[in-house]
Scaffold this motif. Structure first.
Motif, PDB file in Angstrom:
ATOM      1  N   PRO A   1       0.818  -1.223   0.000  1.00 53.21           N
ATOM      2  CA  PRO A   1       0.000   0.000   0.000  1.00 53.21           C
ATOM      3  C   PRO A   1       0.850   1.270   0.000  1.00 53.21           C
ATOM      4  CG  PRO A   1      -0.091  -1.029   2.142  1.00 53.21           C
ATOM      5  CD  PRO A   1       0.761  -1.906   1.284  1.00 53.21           C
TER       6      PRO A   1
ATOM      7  N   LYS B   1       1.695   4.715  -2.557  1.00 54.26           N
ATOM      8  CA  LYS B   1       1.196   5.400  -3.755  1.00 54.26           C
ATOM      9  C   LYS B   1       2.012   5.029  -4.984  1.00 54.26           C
ATOM     10  CE  LYS B   1      -1.088   9.077  -5.665  1.00 54.26           C
ATOM     11  NZ  LYS B   1      -1.272   8.441  -6.959  1.00 54.26           N
TER      12      LYS B   1
ATOM     13  N   TYR C   1      -3.637  -2.078  -3.955  1.00 56.69           N
ATOM     14  CA  TYR C   1      -2.768  -2.901  -3.109  1.00 56.69           C
ATOM     15  C   TYR C   1      -3.418  -4.255  -2.841  1.00 56.69           C
ATOM     16  CZ  TYR C   1      -5.768  -0.602   0.343  1.00 56.69           C
ATOM     17  OH  TYR C   1      -6.843  -0.112   1.030  1.00 56.69           O
TER      18      TYR C   1
ATOM     19  N   ASN D   1      -4.964  -6.714 -15.953  1.00 57.64           N
ATOM     20  CA  ASN D   1      -5.698  -5.465 -16.161  1.00 57.64           C
ATOM     21  C   ASN D   1      -5.055  -4.566 -17.206  1.00 57.64           C
ATOM     22  OD1 ASN D   1      -7.715  -5.921 -14.328  1.00 57.64           O
ATOM     23  ND2 ASN D   1      -6.609  -5.000 -12.621  1.00 57.64           N
ATOM     24  N   TYR D   2      -3.774  -4.721 -17.437  1.00 57.01           N
ATOM     25  CA  TYR D   2      -3.119  -3.727 -18.296  1.00 57.01           C
ATOM     26  C   TYR D   2      -2.194  -4.331 -19.347  1.00 57.01           C
ATOM     27  CZ  TYR D   2       0.222  -4.261 -14.459  1.00 57.01           C
ATOM     28  OH  TYR D   2       1.051  -4.771 -13.497  1.00 57.01           O
TER      29      TYR D   2
ATOM     30  N   THR E   1      -2.300  -7.502 -22.539  1.00 56.82           N
ATOM     31  CA  THR E   1      -3.260  -8.358 -23.227  1.00 56.82           C
ATOM     32  C   THR E   1      -2.548  -9.534 -23.887  1.00 56.82           C
ATOM     33  OG1 THR E   1      -3.062  -6.879 -25.088  1.00 56.82           O
ATOM     34  CG2 THR E   1      -4.946  -6.541 -23.645  1.00 56.82           C
TER      35      THR E   1
ATOM     36  N   GLN F   1      -1.568   1.012   8.403  1.00 61.29           N
ATOM     37  CA  GLN F   1      -0.823   1.119   7.152  1.00 61.29           C
ATOM     38  C   GLN F   1      -1.719   1.665   6.049  1.00 61.29           C
ATOM     39  OE1 GLN F   1       0.595  -2.627   5.753  1.00 61.29           O
ATOM     40  NE2 GLN F   1       2.504  -1.782   5.047  1.00 61.29           N
ATOM     41  N   ILE F   2      -2.947   1.136   6.004  1.00 58.98           N
ATOM     42  CA  ILE F   2      -3.877   1.577   4.975  1.00 58.98           C
ATOM     43  C   ILE F   2      -4.255   3.038   5.208  1.00 58.98           C
ATOM     44  CG2 ILE F   2      -6.134   1.139   3.934  1.00 58.98           C
ATOM     45  CD1 ILE F   2      -4.001  -1.038   3.482  1.00 58.98           C
TER      46      ILE F   2
ATOM     47  N   TYR G   1      -1.565   5.078   3.886  1.00 56.87           N
ATOM     48  CA  TYR G   1      -1.646   5.068   2.424  1.00 56.87           C
ATOM     49  C   TYR G   1      -2.717   6.045   1.949  1.00 56.87           C
ATOM     50  CZ  TYR G   1      -3.059   3.492  -2.190  1.00 56.87           C
ATOM     51  OH  TYR G   1      -3.413   3.459  -3.509  1.00 56.87           O
ATOM     52  N   ASN G   2      -3.885   5.990   2.606  1.00 58.44           N
ATOM     53  CA  ASN G   2      -4.971   6.878   2.190  1.00 58.44           C
ATOM     54  C   ASN G   2      -4.578   8.344   2.361  1.00 58.44           C
ATOM     55  OD1 ASN G   2      -6.604   4.767   1.484  1.00 58.44           O
ATOM     56  ND2 ASN G   2      -7.630   4.677   3.464  1.00 58.44           N
TER      57      ASN G   2
ATOM     58  N   VAL H   1      -2.234   9.279  -0.481  1.00 60.07           N
ATOM     59  CA  VAL H   1      -2.942   9.463  -1.745  1.00 60.07           C
ATOM     60  C   VAL H   1      -3.687  10.803  -1.733  1.00 60.07           C
ATOM     61  CG1 VAL H   1      -4.805   8.561  -3.184  1.00 60.07           C
ATOM     62  CG2 VAL H   1      -3.138   7.006  -2.182  1.00 60.07           C
TER      63      VAL H   1
ATOM     64  N   HIS I   1      -1.270  13.600  -2.185  1.00 62.26           N
ATOM     65  CA  HIS I   1      -0.817  13.627  -3.573  1.00 62.26           C
ATOM     66  C   HIS I   1      -1.892  14.214  -4.489  1.00 62.26           C
ATOM     67  CE1 HIS I   1       1.224  12.268  -7.224  1.00 62.26           C
ATOM     68  NE2 HIS I   1      -0.003  12.073  -7.670  1.00 62.26           N
ATOM     69  N   ASN I   2      -3.139  13.737  -4.297  1.00 64.02           N
ATOM     70  CA  ASN I   2      -4.209  14.210  -5.172  1.00 64.02           C
ATOM     71  C   ASN I   2      -4.434  15.717  -5.029  1.00 64.02           C
ATOM     72  OD1 ASN I   2      -4.547  11.674  -6.133  1.00 64.02           O
ATOM     73  ND2 ASN I   2      -6.363  11.212  -4.912  1.00 64.02           N
TER      74      ASN I   2
ATOM     75  N   PRO J   1      -6.007  -2.697 -23.518  1.00 65.15           N
ATOM     76  CA  PRO J   1      -6.813  -2.622 -22.296  1.00 65.15           C
ATOM     77  C   PRO J   1      -7.209  -1.188 -21.979  1.00 65.15           C
ATOM     78  CG  PRO J   1      -4.508  -2.891 -21.735  1.00 65.15           C
ATOM     79  CD  PRO J   1      -4.585  -2.899 -23.235  1.00 65.15           C
TER      80      PRO J   1
ATOM     81  N   ARG K   1      -6.467   3.495 -14.446  1.00 62.79           N
ATOM     82  CA  ARG K   1      -5.667   3.980 -13.320  1.00 62.79           C
ATOM     83  C   ARG K   1      -5.127   5.388 -13.587  1.00 62.79           C
ATOM     84  NH1 ARG K   1      -0.460   0.071 -13.712  1.00 62.79           N
ATOM     85  NH2 ARG K   1      -0.272  -0.013 -15.955  1.00 62.79           N
TER      86      ARG K   1
END
Lengths: 230, 305
Positions: free
Chosen positions: A71, A73, A82, A110-111, A113, B115-116, B119-120, B123, B126-127, B283, B287
């Motif tokens: 987890p 970024k 994650y 997912n990314y 093929t 930990q999560i 992480y949140n 993020v 960063h956002n 694909p 993300r």
């Protein structure tokens, strides 16, 4: 009150162990039991995917590629969400890996093929200039061992209760049933049917011809496995 | 003087002397560094305190005699004095209990590390930074950003120069190559290029100027015509079979995508939905955030301008 216990080192040690073990049970087991349960949307591997997983293990892909996204970024940007422990519920053994010489493959489906994998496994240098990944051209020739994959399916279904032929809940609320054949003959046919779908997106004529006559080159199984990693 | 004090002085002096020689003597002193000074002061204090505390307890062992009331217990002949609980220990013990109450009810549930959670937060930070710094960029800076997105996500198939690495993926330096056009005409196409389901019919429903289904030769001609930037032979086939949706100049309509050149929106739609064509399957790239997709669109558009 407990003098009798203090005079008996053996029973005293047992009592200490029991106390600490009980604390461990209370703290560890419930959380572990909850998080190791299959996540909604995690399905068992199909016949061909499992055979591909064997190809992955046989060629030691896990020596260079991890399957565990931490987890951070920087990792979720590159590899996707994650990892959660429930996602490995049907991995026997898990293939977390311990070193990333190549990128993580936890969600490679997912990314990347089918056609990309085909190009890349034949000649990695062509699509990724400067890569140190070797070509795996024998996978385009060698046959997949479907029988062992089927044997594993029967084993895990019988001993670990992996839900083959049972509806598995998906994220969108629907269910999905992963088929396990009744006989080896049927399992081979199932794997071939899966292979035909994969091969539709492939260009290597030898591979297409092989599947046409009922052989499954390892590359097809490996791609089926790669595509299942989501 | 007691012999033990004499030894104490000798040990202290020799240890301080050793410290002096090894640190100050050979390295040219403190060099005016506060850390060096503090370190040496700490070392000296440690040596002196240790030596004299040891002396105190050695002397106590030499002179102390056991007395006091014994508790009513004996463990294999080893007894214990009935001493009161030391005050310092008792205070710390009670404080620990108070702290534990706070930790069980407030400390852990409210402020525990996760930990999560970290992480949140990461993020989130960063956002916000991304939003503040890049949300409103346009023009050249957007193209620049698109280039870095391209190098991170797209070059793996389309190549560093976006040439499609010899047929591994689409060549993005041109809008369409003849084989791509041909595939779309023969098989139809449904790639959400307009951001919604809008299937293009296959050859059976595309008619030439005579009103009959388009022929193989005409397909080849019109494919070359589109791929060559709407020049050369084939304009008559194009006008009858394609222009009603893609317009005479190929710039597209509400129900037919632009086939003359890339537009950022077209690229964004492909990134949102992925596509499947004659070369292979691409694909979706969900993300990437909206701005990154827009930037990639701007960059790809700029390649063929």
């Amino acid at each position: 009150m407990f003098h009798w216990l203090e005079k008996n080192p053996f029973f005293f040690a047992l009592a200490v162990f029991a106390t600490i073990a009980f604390a461990g049970l209370v703290e560890i087991i419930p959380n572990f039991a909850q998080s190791s349960r299959p996540l909604i949307g995690t399905t068992p591997y199909s016949t061909l995917e499992l055979a591909g997983r064997h190809v992955y293990i046989k060629n030691s892909c896990n020596a260079c590629h991890s399957q565990l996204i931490r987890p951070f970024k920087s990792e979720t940007d590159r590899y996707g969400d994650y990892s959660l422990s429930g996602e490995y519920a049907y991995d026997r053994p898990f293939l977390w890996g311990s070193k990333r010489t190549g990128p993580d493959l936890m969600r490679v489906g997912n990314y990347r093929t089918t056609d990309w994998h085909e190009n890349h496994m034949w000649d990695p240098e062509k699509v990724v200039p400067g890569t140190i990944m070797p070509a795996y051209r024998w996978m385009f020739v060698n046959n997949t061992d479907v029988d062992t994959a089927y044997a594993e399916m029967i084993t895990v279904e019988k001993f670990f209760g992996v839900p083959y032929n049972k509806p598995v809940p998906m994220k969108d609320g629907s269910t999905k049933t992963i088929k396990m054949a009744d006989t080896l003959h049927q399992a081979r046919k199932d794997a071939l049917a899966e292979a035909r779908i994969i091969v539709k997106d492939m260009k290597h004529q030898d591979v297409i011809d092989a599947v046409e006559v009922g052989r499954i080159p390892e590359i097809v199984a490996l791609i089926a496995y790669m595509n299942s990693l989501k | 003087m007691n012999k033990i004090y004499l030894w104490g002085f000798i040990v202290t002096a020799s240890m301080l002397g050793f410290t002096y020689v090894s640190v100050l003597g050979s390295k040219g002193g403190f060099n005016g560094d506060i850390v060096n000074i503090l370190t040496i002061a700490g070392a000296a204090a440690l040596v002196i305190i240790t030596v004299f505390v040891v002396i105190k307890y050695v002397r106590q062992m030499q002179t102390d005699t056991a007395d006091g009331e014994l508790v009513n217990e004996s463990w294999d002949g080893i007894g214990e004095y009935l001493n009161p609980v030391p005050m310092g220990w008792a205070i710390i013990y009670l404080m620990t209990m108070v702290w534990a109450m706070w930790y069980f009810t407030m400390g852990y549930p409210v402020q525990s590390y996760s930990q999560i959670g970290e992480y949140n937060e990461d993020v989130d930070v960063h956002n916000k930074k991304f939003e503040a710094k890049y949300a409103s960029i346009t023009g050249d800076r957007l193209v620049e950003m698109g280039e870095s997105v391209f190098l991170a996500e797209c070059k793996i198939c389309h190549g560093l120069t976006a040439d499609g690495i010899d047929g591994t993926a689409s060549n993005l330096n041109v809008r369409l190559e003849a084989n791509v056009v041909k595939n779309a005409i023969v098989n139809g196409s449904n790639n959400n290029l307009l951001g919604m389901e809008m299937p293009m019919p296959n050859r059976e429903f595309l008619f030439n100027a005579a009103g009959s289904a388009i022929t193989d030769a005409e397909i080849d001609t019109v494919s070359a015509y589109v791929a060559n930037g709407f020049t050369g032979k084939g304009s008559d086939v194009y006008l009858s079979a394609c222009a009603s949706c893609h317009k005479e100049n190929g710039m597209g309509t509400d129900y037919g995508p632009n086939i003359a050149k890339y537009t950022p929106q077209l690229v964004v739609n492909v990134l949102n939905h992925g596509k499947k064509g004659v070369i292979g399957t691409m694909p979706a790239f969900n993300r990437l955030n909206a701005k990154q997709k827009e930037a990639a669109g701007a960059y790809v558009t700029s390649l063929s301008e």
